[in-house]
Design an enzyme around this catalytic site. Structure first.
Site, short mmCIF file in Angstrom:
data_model
loop_
_atom_site.label_atom_id
_atom_site.label_comp_id
_atom_site.label_asym_id
_atom_site.label_seq_id
_atom_site.Cartn_x
_atom_site.Cartn_y
_atom_site.Cartn_z
N HIS A 340 0.80 -1.23 0.00
CA HIS A 340 0.00 0.00 0.00
C HIS A 340 0.83 1.27 0.00
CE1 HIS A 340 -4.18 -1.36 0.50
NE2 HIS A 340 -3.68 -2.37 1.16
N LYS A 528 -8.57 14.11 4.73
CA LYS A 528 -7.74 12.90 4.71
C LYS A 528 -6.71 13.03 5.82
CE LYS A 528 -6.79 13.79 0.41
NZ LYS A 528 -6.93 12.60 -0.40
N ARG A 529 -5.98 11.95 6.06
CA ARG A 529 -4.90 11.97 7.04
C ARG A 529 -3.95 13.13 6.72
NH1 ARG A 529 -0.10 8.80 6.74
NH2 ARG A 529 -1.02 7.80 4.91
N LYS A 534 0.58 14.43 1.20
CA LYS A 534 -0.79 14.73 0.76
C LYS A 534 -0.99 16.22 0.51
CE LYS A 534 -2.67 10.65 3.09
NZ LYS A 534 -3.27 9.91 1.95
N THR A 636 -8.64 6.54 -2.00
CA THR A 636 -10.04 6.12 -2.19
C THR A 636 -10.98 7.29 -1.94
OG1 THR A 636 -10.04 5.27 0.09
CG2 THR A 636 -9.70 3.67 -1.67
N LYS A 640 -14.72 8.40 -3.67
CA LYS A 640 -15.94 8.74 -2.93
C LYS A 640 -16.48 10.10 -3.38
CE LYS A 640 -13.97 6.17 0.88
NZ LYS A 640 -13.05 6.26 2.02
#
Length: 798
Positions: A340, A528-529, A534, A636, A640
């Site tokens: 992952h 998100k985290r 990110k 993901t 969504k």
């Protein structure tokens, strides 16, 4: 046939039995518990029948081992999957019970943190919905990661005691406990399973999520009267040490003790899970385990459960009496592995001494695996010491868990096409050269039943009313919406659904944070985290730039925007916590500035979890997926958001690449360096952020605000972010992508000024989102990796 009258009577009777109270006196928690316990009754027989069917048909079953599962609240989903949600909603309404309030009485299970755990939950949902024999195996954490609060602008971590009230969905199975053995002083630990039913949508399948809890063995709980003071001290130390195993998710790895506990948890999970599986196989199909790979598939979700490989070897050799070669052949045909991450710090490795002292027998087996694997490499690549050293399972005093996972499995997959290519061509290239047949791609997916049917019932109803209900079972049928993308009537209905969801989110924000939002503004969302790759920081810099432009010219013609952030930073991740503090500081500054005429609002929502995501995602106009290209394995959240009609602005990273392939360039806003360009930047060292800083005035102005007193903070609070952005290593190339990001935002602004074009893009994204359903992903795993088939006839699945 369940009727409203039966529902109303049953609820009142169950309230009396469980809480000893009438409907008038019952709390929302009482009503929730009563309804949930009735749903348990509906599930029971299906669960028993499913288990019997698997055993009678001797079906091969898959066991999905993961350190995280994030199922979210289960009551609404379970009612929907059983096909009785509508009748219960009507019955509750007649009893004057607010269905939404009742649902909110359920705690989110604290069993995961982010995408890894949510993916595992989506897979379990799809396995059951497709009638496939597949189960989850995890740890029953007493406390989740943490409950996040923002206090004086900074993240504060509080205990997430999600089990403080009864978890009505779990079944304690004391009689199925197993023993897990560690070296002293921990010694032998009792692992007790708690089973949670996973209900298939509109079928008769109920699979199992089995969660393990660590407990002291019974023999340590007797004869207390004969113990002296020193005995009590040792007993308490032992008891606390054992129970700590399943106390908390992700112990803090800044400390040796935290890392040690994490290793204990990983072995506890795989040992308990495998022992339970082997016991079941022997009881139902006989004691000969030579056909184990035909009976089960064991899938390890990232490297955390990689100790399943030596543990299965230990069981087969030490407990079942098989020789090494036979045990190894069984193991490498039973275990499959999903990678992952491409981030080096996320690829686990354990010091040899730590494994030797805690799990001496397991280390012996890993050492032998390494010796034999290196001998195999020597036979194939004689004299190539560099290659062998780079591929070794044990090297430089560490056991490399990704290497163990690849060497000991028959399938290795990435989770997006780009990610799988990086594994094959870079991160695991030597392993790919050695055994290319092992490597494959399985792009992640999400369950449309939760992220559309449950989270956005208004949109689900519009879709069903437009193209019929077949998409519920066949999400690929969502493409039937494409002819309606230009329909004025459909666009108006879609706009109304989006506005309703924005108003619901705005109400939540006003009730919780006392901030009034303009629901006609664009809801620009990044949830998100919190992690450097990110790039929430890139988004924050863009907001700083936009705010400066508005301060210079309050009449600037922009579409009003509301920027919404949410996500947790790991307790020890200083930089990520600084990014949260920056966003909260910007919110405080911008939201109180009347000069900009409410054209800009910013908010950071606390304690992001599945339930909050279900509220946020349907309200999004813009989905921010802006990670540095080549760093996000899949994502993901991007799926969504597209499923709920948001427009993606993102880099060509992870599954963004495949989303663009699905919807076309005109229906997604892509910007920034490609993965190849990013790799070249790092390799050549030519991407110096100081060069960009010196050449671009807008960037320089934004970065300088971190240290020049422009922000309402005392001292040099944001000097660490300034230093990070200008570090010669290039950070995650925020500054290199900044100009392209601003240009992408201008494209978004133009798109959203054209209503017909905007809703055409939104509809197109929804229509293509079925490609990213976890039903498709799980079907690919089932066919190509696990080799399992549905236990129900197709007629019962439609």
């Amino acid at each position: 046939m369940l009727t409203k009258e039966h529902c109303k009577t049953a609820l009142q009777e169950r309230l009396l039995a469980l809480a000893g109270t009438s409907l008038d006196e019952a709390s929302a928690s009482d009503k929730y518990a009563a309804l949930a316990s009735l749903v348990r009754d509906y599930i029971g027989q299906r669960w028993v029948d499913t288990t019997r069917r698997y055993d009678d048909q001797r079906q091969k079953q898959v066991y999905y081992f993961s350190m995280e599962f994030l199922p979210g609240r289960l009551l609404d989903t379970n009612l929907s999957n059983l096909g009785i949600r509508d009748v219960w909603r009507e019955a509750l309404a007649e009893l004057d019970i607010d269905y939404t309030e009742l649902l909110s009485a359920e705690h989110d299970a604290g069993l995961g943190n982010g995408g890894l755990g949510r993916l595992a939950a989506c897979f379990l949902d799809s396995l059951a919905a497709l009638g496939l024999p597949g189960h989850g195996c995890g740890i029953r954490y007493t406390y989740g990661l943490f409950e996040q609060a923002i206090v004086d602008g900074v993240q504060v971590e509080k205990p997430d005691s999600w089990l403080k009230d009864l978890n009505i969905w779990e079944y304690r199975k004391t009689g199925k406990a197993v023993l897990v053995e560690f070296a002293p002083p921990l010694g032998i630990v009792k692992a007790v399973p708690y089973d949670i039913p996973v209900i298939g949508f509109d079928n008769r399948t109920v699979n199992t999520l089995r969660l393990w809890s660590a407990e002291v063995r019974d023999e340590f709980c007797v004869n207390y009267s004969s113990l002296g003071p020193e005995d009590y001290r040792k007993l308490l130390e032992y008891k606390n040490g054992v129970e700590a195993i399943s106390q908390i998710l992700y112990p803090d790895d800044r400390y040796e003790e935290g890392r040690q506990l994490r290793l204990v948890q990983e072995y506890f999970l795989v040992s308990a899970g495998l022992k339970s599986i082997i016991r079941h196989i022997k009881r139902k199909q006989g004691s000969d385990l030579r056909r184990l790979a035909d009976q089960i598939a064991v899938h390890i979700n990232d490297t955390h459960p990689a100790l399943a490989i030596p543990e299965l070897m230990r069981i087969l050799m030490d407990e079942e009496g098989l020789g090494w070669d036979e045990a190894w052949d069984i193991t490498i045909h039973t275990i499959s592995y999903t990678n992952h991450t491409v981030l080096p710090e996320a690829l686990e490795k354990w010091p040899v001494g730590q494994l030797q002292s805690l799990l001496p027998r397991i280390y012996e087996i890993i050492h032998e695996i390494n010796e034999r694997f290196c001998a195999e490499l020597w036979q194939r690549y004689p004299g190539d010491w560099d290659r062998i050293a780079a591929m070794a399972v044990i090297a430089d005093g560490f056991v490399k868990m990704a290497h163990l996972a690849v060497a000991g499995s028959y399938s290795v997959n990435g989770v997006a096409a780009l990610h799988s290519d990086i594994l094959k061509n870079d991160l695991l290239n030597l392993f790919y050269q050695h055994a290319p047949q092992k490597f494959n791609n399985k792009t992640n997916g999400i369950t449309h039943r939760r992220w559309l049917l449950t989270a956005n019932p208004g949109l689900a109803g519009l879709i069903t009313g437009t193209i019929g209900p077949t998409w519920l079972h066949r999400p690929d049928h969502l493409t039937e919406l494409l002819p309606f993308a230009t329909s004025t009537t459909f666009q108006q209905k879609l706009a109304a659904v989006k506005q309703d969801r924005k108003e619901a989110l705005a109400k939540f924000i006003f009730d919780r944070y006392h901030l009034a939002l303009d629901t006609r503004s664009l809801f620009d969302i990044q949830v998100k985290r919190i992690h450097a790759y990110k790039r929430q920081l890139l988004n924050a810099l863009r907001i700083m730039d936009l705010y400066r432009l508005l301060k210079d010219n309050p009449q600037l013609d922009i579409l009003p925007r509301t920027f919404i952030f949410a996500g947790k930073a790991a307790p020890g991740y200083y930089l990520a916590k600084k990014v949260i503090q920056l966003i909260v500081t910007l919110a405080k500054q911008i939201n109180s500035d009347t000069a900009i005429q409410d054209k800009l609002k910013v908010i950071f929502l606390e304690n992001y979890n599945v339930s909050l995501a279900e509220l946020i995602i349907p309200a999004a106009d813009i989905s921010e997926q802006i990670s540095t290209a080549g760093k996000e394995a899949s994502g993901t959240g991007n799926m969504k958001f597209m499923m709920n009609g948001a427009v993606t602005v993102g880099t060509l990273d992870g599954a963004n690449v495949e989303i663009r392939e699905a919807v076309g360039d005109e229906n997604i806003v892509i910007f920034g360096l490609t993965a190849e360009e990013v790799a070249a930047c790092y390799q050549t060292g030519r991407c110096n952020p100081l060069t960009v800083y010196n050449q671009n005035e807008r960037i320089r102005h934004c970065v300088n605000q971190l240290i020049d007193g422009s922000l309402p903070v005392i001292g040099d609070e944001f000097k660490p972010l300034y230093d990070y952005l200008l570090h010669p290593g290039g950070a995650f190339l925020e500054l290199q992508d900044f100009a392209a990001y601003l240009e992408a935002q201008e494209r978004l602004d133009r798109l959203f000024r054209n209503d017909r074009a905007r809703w055409q893009v939104a509809t197109t994204n929804i229509a293509h989102s079925g490609r990213f359903s976890s039903d498709r992903t799980v079907t690919e795993y089932a066919d190509a990796i696990w080799h399992i088939r549905p236990s129900e006839s197709p007629a019962s699945l439609i």
